[in-house]
Design a protein around this motif. Sequence first.
Motif, PDB file in Angstrom:
ATOM      1  N   ARG A 138      14.290 -12.130 -34.887  1.00 13.14           N
ATOM      2  CA  ARG A 138      14.172 -11.057 -33.882  1.00 13.14           C
ATOM      3  C   ARG A 138      14.288 -11.613 -32.476  1.00 13.14           C
ATOM      4  O   ARG A 138      14.918 -11.019 -31.602  1.00 13.14           O
ATOM      5  CB  ARG A 138      12.839 -10.332 -34.049  1.00 13.14           C
ATOM      6  N   PHE A 139      13.658 -12.766 -32.239  1.00 11.18           N
ATOM      7  CA  PHE A 139      13.719 -13.408 -30.931  1.00 11.18           C
ATOM      8  C   PHE A 139      15.158 -13.787 -30.596  1.00 11.18           C
ATOM      9  O   PHE A 139      15.631 -13.546 -29.484  1.00 11.18           O
ATOM     10  CB  PHE A 139      12.820 -14.647 -30.912  1.00 11.18           C
ATOM     11  N   GLN A 140      15.873 -14.379 -31.548  1.00 12.96           N
ATOM     12  CA  GLN A 140      17.258 -14.770 -31.319  1.00 12.96           C
ATOM     13  C   GLN A 140      18.140 -13.559 -31.036  1.00 12.96           C
ATOM     14  O   GLN A 140      19.079 -13.639 -30.249  1.00 12.96           O
ATOM     15  CB  GLN A 140      17.807 -15.553 -32.519  1.00 12.96           C
ATOM     16  N   ALA A 141      17.848 -12.434 -31.690  1.00 15.74           N
ATOM     17  CA  ALA A 141      18.630 -11.222 -31.450  1.00 15.74           C
ATOM     18  C   ALA A 141      18.457 -10.729 -30.020  1.00 15.74           C
ATOM     19  O   ALA A 141      19.380 -10.164 -29.431  1.00 15.74           O
ATOM     20  CB  ALA A 141      18.221 -10.134 -32.440  1.00 15.74           C
ATOM     21  N   VAL A 142      17.289 -10.952 -29.444  1.00 17.32           N
ATOM     22  CA  VAL A 142      17.034 -10.517 -28.072  1.00 17.32           C
ATOM     23  C   VAL A 142      17.633 -11.495 -27.073  1.00 17.32           C
ATOM     24  O   VAL A 142      18.220 -11.099 -26.070  1.00 17.32           O
ATOM     25  CB  VAL A 142      15.512 -10.376 -27.832  1.00 17.32           C
TER      26      VAL A 142
END
Length: 77
Positions: free
Chosen positions: A41-45
Amino acid sequence: MNATHQYMLDSYRASRHGDQAPPQPGVHDWQVVREIRDYCRFQAVVTPRRSRSRSRVRETLSRWLHRGGPGRSADCH
C-alpha cells in the motif's frame, strides 16, 4: 531439515547456552502478511503513476495486438 527440526535444534542450543528459546515456527506469519500488505500500500502511494491517457492507449494497442486486431471479439473476463 524442515522448520520444526530447525526449531528443535535452535531450542536445544539456546537451552544449553542459557539463552531465551526462539519463537515457534508460524507464530509471526500473520504479522509478516500484514507488513507485506502495508508495504505494498505504501509503495502504491509513493510510486509515481503514468499518465492515464497514455496507459489506456498502450493497453488498447496491447489488447489489439494480442487478439489479432480490432475486428476480433474480446474474451469474457
